[in-house]
Design an enzyme around this catalytic site. Structure first.
Site, PDB file in Angstrom:
ATOM      1  N   ARG A 170       0.829  -1.213   0.000  1.00 32.92           N
ATOM      2  CA  ARG A 170       0.000   0.000   0.000  1.00 32.92           C
ATOM      3  C   ARG A 170       0.861   1.260   0.000  1.00 32.92           C
ATOM      4  NH1 ARG A 170      -5.186  -0.220   2.433  1.00 32.92           N
ATOM      5  NH2 ARG A 170      -4.882   1.692   3.600  1.00 32.92           N
ATOM      6  N   ARG A 174       9.127   6.798  -3.299  1.00 38.11           N
ATOM      7  CA  ARG A 174       9.357   7.745  -4.389  1.00 38.11           C
ATOM      8  C   ARG A 174      10.723   8.389  -4.294  1.00 38.11           C
ATOM      9  NH1 ARG A 174       4.332  10.292  -2.679  1.00 38.11           N
ATOM     10  NH2 ARG A 174       2.639   9.142  -3.669  1.00 38.11           N
ATOM     11  N   ARG A 247      -8.488  -7.166  13.861  1.00 31.65           N
ATOM     12  CA  ARG A 247      -7.815  -6.218  14.740  1.00 31.65           C
ATOM     13  C   ARG A 247      -8.835  -5.172  15.146  1.00 31.65           C
ATOM     14  NH1 ARG A 247      -3.739  -7.562  17.443  1.00 31.65           N
ATOM     15  NH2 ARG A 247      -2.809  -5.470  17.465  1.00 31.65           N
ATOM     16  N   GLU A 304      -4.273   6.354  19.174  1.00 31.48           N
ATOM     17  CA  GLU A 304      -4.840   5.120  18.643  1.00 31.48           C
ATOM     18  C   GLU A 304      -4.045   3.921  19.149  1.00 31.48           C
ATOM     19  OE1 GLU A 304      -5.743   5.567  14.478  1.00 31.48           O
ATOM     20  OE2 GLU A 304      -5.495   3.421  14.137  1.00 31.48           O
ATOM     21  N   TYR A 352      -9.725  -6.126   3.416  1.00 33.12           N
ATOM     22  CA  TYR A 352      -9.139  -4.844   3.823  1.00 33.12           C
ATOM     23  C   TYR A 352      -9.453  -3.821   2.735  1.00 33.12           C
ATOM     24  CZ  TYR A 352      -5.337  -1.857   5.779  1.00 33.12           C
ATOM     25  OH  TYR A 352      -4.588  -0.855   6.336  1.00 33.12           O
ATOM     26  N   ASP A 354     -10.569  -0.305   1.069  1.00 33.03           N
ATOM     27  CA  ASP A 354     -10.599   1.138   1.280  1.00 33.03           C
ATOM     28  C   ASP A 354     -12.007   1.638   0.959  1.00 33.03           C
ATOM     29  OD1 ASP A 354      -7.946   1.495   2.051  1.00 33.03           O
ATOM     30  OD2 ASP A 354      -7.260   1.577  -0.022  1.00 33.03           O
TER      31      ASP A 354
HETATM   32  N1  UDP Z   1       3.133   1.285   7.815  1.00 35.21           N
HETATM   33  C1  UDP Z   1       4.366   1.373   8.433  1.00 35.21           C
HETATM   34  N2  UDP Z   1       4.759   2.551   8.970  1.00 35.21           N
HETATM   35  C2  UDP Z   1       3.988   3.654   8.937  1.00 35.21           C
HETATM   36  C3  UDP Z   1       2.724   3.577   8.295  1.00 35.21           C
HETATM   37  C4  UDP Z   1       2.331   2.377   7.748  1.00 35.21           C
HETATM   38  O1  UDP Z   1       5.080   0.397   8.496  1.00 35.21           O
HETATM   39  O2  UDP Z   1       4.403   4.694   9.466  1.00 35.21           O
HETATM   40  C5  UDP Z   1       2.726  -0.023   7.234  1.00 35.21           C
HETATM   41  C6  UDP Z   1       2.080  -0.924   8.252  1.00 35.21           C
HETATM   42  O3  UDP Z   1       2.476  -2.245   7.966  1.00 35.21           O
HETATM   43  C7  UDP Z   1       0.612  -0.746   7.997  1.00 35.21           C
HETATM   44  C8  UDP Z   1       0.575  -0.551   6.493  1.00 35.21           C
HETATM   45  O4  UDP Z   1       1.778   0.149   6.204  1.00 35.21           O
HETATM   46  O5  UDP Z   1      -0.119  -1.859   8.399  1.00 35.21           O
HETATM   47  C9  UDP Z   1      -0.632   0.207   5.998  1.00 35.21           C
HETATM   48  O6  UDP Z   1      -0.740   1.410   6.710  1.00 35.21           O
HETATM   49  P1  UDP Z   1      -1.907   2.471   6.494  1.00 35.21           P
HETATM   50  O7  UDP Z   1      -1.588   3.618   7.339  1.00 35.21           O
HETATM   51  O8  UDP Z   1      -2.073   2.670   5.038  1.00 35.21           O
HETATM   52  O9  UDP Z   1      -3.158   1.665   7.046  1.00 35.21           O
HETATM   53  P2  UDP Z   1      -4.567   2.210   7.589  1.00 35.21           P
HETATM   54  O10 UDP Z   1      -4.562   1.817   9.012  1.00 35.21           O
HETATM   55  O11 UDP Z   1      -4.592   3.682   7.415  1.00 35.21           O
HETATM   56  O12 UDP Z   1      -5.597   1.470   6.802  1.00 35.21           O
END
Ligand code: UDP
Length: 369
Positions: A170, A174, A247, A304, A352, A354
């Site tokens: 996800r 870049r 979760r 959170e 999962y 969006d």
């Molecule tokens: N992730 C990470 N570090 C961060 C943010 C995200 O490693 O600072 C990883 C983590 O494995 C997470 C995944 O990217 O489960 C997806 O994160 P995102 O924030 O997109 O998930 P959301 O909870 O917003 O759906």
């Protein structure tokens, strides 16, 4: 029968399905266990701030059809998600981009950054088998250790070697100075809040709140020709094959008498020791202003905390590992036999999703009717 559709759950899937059904002249009844509509995208007003009570929701999509559809029900602002990572007091830009690489390694050019990553990714040869390998393959060990490992293990409560690689895909990587977290053509927050957007979707529908479908299923089923069920699929079948894992998330929300707590909507705490995964400062989703455009003098923050779901908690994320995937397939087989019931949404399909994918799924599902 009084209704064509009984829609169980007034979240995004249920609301879009209801809208489409009503527009096609169908009679719908929407019920929800909670005392409000909008499911987990629900926002509530606190001192002029739209607080995302069940966690931050940032709408983003590449799907023109979904964007054209949803913007009929809300005007979207120009919010662009660019979370900041806090690793033991060091601040890094997300997603991984030139600002991140500069802070991590002192590199200045894309070429230097690419060389650094290329050196570190050599560690992984062959197709990544889990999230750890995928992450190192993507950005190298340094970033994995400081920005991914702790956060991911807190969020999922599992070792990164036991998690599927796709979760991390996800996140974009870049070699430019672009802090936009999403690779999406369209992005923003509905002005006036998600709750109002969902109310607009549900306009004209009969909605009954505080109604527990599973507690009295036969009585509800008798009201409609078909049922759209958006709750957890395993709960529908009374967990007869065992419980799927989810979760859950717990929020500690505070109203603070200061105008600015962290200067950004989302700050991720990526070390293992800080017990929360992130802090959301809700006002920044709307640039610190209320619906009339005035600056808000106070602020609301939510810490959170991620936890394993247990009965009585709200399920948020399906755990899409192999074991749960296999169990879900068995429930799916049971669901196929419920010919009058449509299972939809993150919980009904154990995916999962969006928000844009939920909308697309609901539009497609109604079309298939
Ligand atoms: N992730 C990470 N570090 C961060 C943010 C995200 O490693 O600072 C990883 C983590 O494995 C997470 C995944 O990217 O489960 C997806 O994160 P995102 O924030 O997109 O998930 P959301 O909870 O917003 O759906």
């Amino acid at each position: 029968m009084k209704y064509d559709y009984l829609i169980v759950g007034a979240g995004l899937y249920g609301a879009v399905f209801a809208r489409q059904a009503m527009d096609a002249g169908k009679r719908v009844l929407v019920i929800d266990k909670r005392g409000h509509v909008a499911g987990n995208v629900y926002t509530e007003d606190v001192e002029g701030i739209h607080v995302h009570r069940y966690g931050a929701h940032i709408f983003h999509t590449n799907d023109r059809r979904v964007w054209d559809y949803i913007t009929r029900f809300a005007e979207f602002n120009r919010f662009t998600n660019s979370p900041v990572a806090n690793y033991k007091g060091e601040l890094y830009s997300l997603p991984f981009n030139m600002y991140t690489f500069n802070r991590m390694w002192g590199v200045v050019t894309p070429e230097e950054a690419a060389a650094k990553i290329a050196g570190q990714r050599l560690e992984i040869t062959g197709e990544p088998r889990n999230l750890e390998e995928q992450a190192i393959r993507l950005v190298g060990r340094d970033i994995y250790e400081k920005l991914i490992k702790g956060y991911t293990e807190k969020q999922w409560g599992r070792d990164c070697r036991e998690l599927p690689a796709f979760i991390i895909k996800r996140l974009p990587v870049r070699l430019t100075f672009d802090n936009n977290y999403f690779n999406a053509l369209y992005q923003g927050i509905p002005m006036g809040g998600y709750t109002r957007m969902v109310e607009n979707l549900l306009h004209g529908a009969e909605v009954r709140l505080g109604c527990d479908y599973l507690a009295d299923k036969p009585r509800w089923d008798a009201l409609a020709a078909r049922v759209v069920y958006t709750g957890p699929i395993d709960a529908y079948f009374d967990y007869r094959l065992g419980a799927l894992q989810y979760r859950s998330v717990r929020f500690e929300t505070e109203l603070l008498d200061i105008p600015n707590f962290q200067g950004n909507a989302a700050v991720n705490y990526t070390d293992r020791e800080t017990p929360w995964t992130r802090i959301i400062e809700h006002k920044w989703f709307e640039f610190g202003r209320d619906d009339r455009g005035s600056d808000i003098p106070v602020t609301v923050i939510s810490r959170e905390y991620s936890s394993e779901w247990k009965p009585g908690d709200e399920p948020y994320y399906p755990v899409n590992d192999q074991k749960n995937g296999a169990l879900y397939q068995q429930y799916r087989a049971l669901a196929e036999r419920e010919t009058n019931v449509i299972f939809g949404g993150r919980l009904g399909e154990y995916r999962y999703y969006d928000m844009d994918q939920v909308i697309a799924a609901a539009l497609d599902r109604f079309e298939a009717e």
